[in-house]
Design an enzyme around this catalytic site. Sequence first.
Site, PDB file in Angstrom:
ATOM      1  N   ASN A  26      10.719   3.233  -8.346  1.00 30.58           N
ATOM      2  CA  ASN A  26      11.152   1.619  -8.352  1.00 30.58           C
ATOM      3  C   ASN A  26      12.318   2.352  -7.230  1.00 30.58           C
ATOM      4  O   ASN A  26      12.846   2.870  -6.734  1.00 30.58           O
ATOM      5  CB  ASN A  26      12.720   1.298  -9.129  1.00 30.58           C
ATOM      6  CG  ASN A  26      11.379   1.393 -10.351  1.00 30.58           C
ATOM      7  OD1 ASN A  26      10.084   1.127 -10.806  1.00 30.58           O
ATOM      8  ND2 ASN A  26      11.738   1.200 -11.756  1.00 30.58           N
TER       9      ASN A  26
ATOM     10  N   ASP B 142      14.968  -0.559  -6.654  1.00 33.37           N
ATOM     11  CA  ASP B 142      15.914  -1.349  -7.197  1.00 33.37           C
ATOM     12  C   ASP B 142      17.417  -0.538  -7.396  1.00 33.37           C
ATOM     13  O   ASP B 142      18.228  -1.362  -7.353  1.00 33.37           O
ATOM     14  CB  ASP B 142      15.373  -1.752  -8.604  1.00 33.37           C
ATOM     15  CG  ASP B 142      15.248  -1.165  -9.839  1.00 33.37           C
ATOM     16  OD1 ASP B 142      16.079  -0.326  -9.513  1.00 33.37           O
ATOM     17  OD2 ASP B 142      13.726  -1.358 -10.317  1.00 33.37           O
TER      18      ASP B 142
ATOM     19  N   HIS C 130      10.300   5.337  -3.966  1.00 33.71           N
ATOM     20  CA  HIS C 130      10.218   4.483  -2.740  1.00 33.71           C
ATOM     21  C   HIS C 130      11.169   4.187  -1.745  1.00 33.71           C
ATOM     22  O   HIS C 130      11.065   2.980  -1.479  1.00 33.71           O
ATOM     23  CB  HIS C 130       9.489   3.489  -3.420  1.00 33.71           C
ATOM     24  CG  HIS C 130       7.843   4.008  -4.080  1.00 33.71           C
ATOM     25  ND1 HIS C 130       7.627   3.221  -4.122  1.00 33.71           N
ATOM     26  CD2 HIS C 130       7.351   4.841  -3.675  1.00 33.71           C
ATOM     27  CE1 HIS C 130       5.546   3.814  -4.737  1.00 33.71           C
ATOM     28  NE2 HIS C 130       5.836   4.378  -4.199  1.00 33.71           N
TER      29      HIS C 130
ATOM     30  N   CYS D  40      22.500   9.853  13.549  1.00 30.38           N
ATOM     31  CA  CYS D  40      23.975  11.279  13.116  1.00 30.38           C
ATOM     32  C   CYS D  40      23.249  12.630  12.042  1.00 30.38           C
ATOM     33  O   CYS D  40      22.636  12.310  11.376  1.00 30.38           O
ATOM     34  CB  CYS D  40      24.858  10.498  11.841  1.00 30.38           C
ATOM     35  SG  CYS D  40      26.043   8.774  12.153  1.00 30.38           S
TER      36      CYS D  40
ATOM     37  N   SER E  80       4.969   3.061 -16.117  1.00 33.46           N
ATOM     38  CA  SER E  80       4.238   3.273 -14.458  1.00 33.46           C
ATOM     39  C   SER E  80       3.249   2.918 -14.941  1.00 33.46           C
ATOM     40  O   SER E  80       2.114   3.422 -15.835  1.00 33.46           O
ATOM     41  CB  SER E  80       4.790   4.482 -14.160  1.00 33.46           C
ATOM     42  OG  SER E  80       4.278   4.469 -12.909  1.00 33.46           O
TER      43      SER E  80
END
EC number: 2.3.1.286
Length: 262
Positions: A95, A97, A114, A125, A196
Amino acid sequence: VCDEPEELKRKATELAAAVRNAKHLVIYTGAGISTVGVFGASIPDYRGPNGIWTLLQKGRSIRATDLSEAEPTLTHMSIACLHKHNLVQHVVSQNCDGLHLRSGLPRAAISELHGNMYIEVCTSCTPNREYVRVFDVTERTALHRHHTGRMCHKCGAQLRDTIVHFGEKGTLRQPLNWEAATEAASKADVILCLGSSLKVLKKSPRLWCMSKPPTRRPKLYIVNLQWTPKDDLAALKLHGRCDDVMRLLMAELGLEIPCYDR
């Protein structure tokens, strides 16, 4: 497919025993842990009957979801609690989120394979400079187009998101944290998969250690309402919603699920 309440409770008792006895438990999470949360999250999954990919394949439109308003679910909060009590060593999430981090799960304890839609980075940097936002940084980004339109306040270079789209290979060390995910998988004696489809991770054998002889593979426990390609390898498959299973599991373990404080 849903297990009958008594059957689900029996399976949760068996799962609790596995959690107690595990020496190195790793949890894999997918979109199913964020879809129907009692604490506020209501995020569409991808491959379910009303998932994003399913609807798009049918030619249906999908509504925009303001994920910045979403809150960790009972499952997110349970996982953070299990880690706090040293019952879970690492979480590998598909996820993006950001809800695992909002739940209080330590950054080092999670691999967001992900990416995270609330984190943008400056790759000019050294080390990469991170900017954690309270808004979705991906409003201008897409497949192979990762610049967010904002600049690094330190060096002035363009910032990029951390999202790994289908067809891309993630190269950022954080928040993907592949090194920790691989190390956790190599040590795992129990893997718990929550919500999942496992259709993506099945292509990542180093996360499953499937090259090991069957007697040395981690015991696999799956919580999902649908079929997954790993079902035949599972020591136990629980057909139920993640929040329902985690509520039963936490009760069996005698642990109180903390409430989310925004």
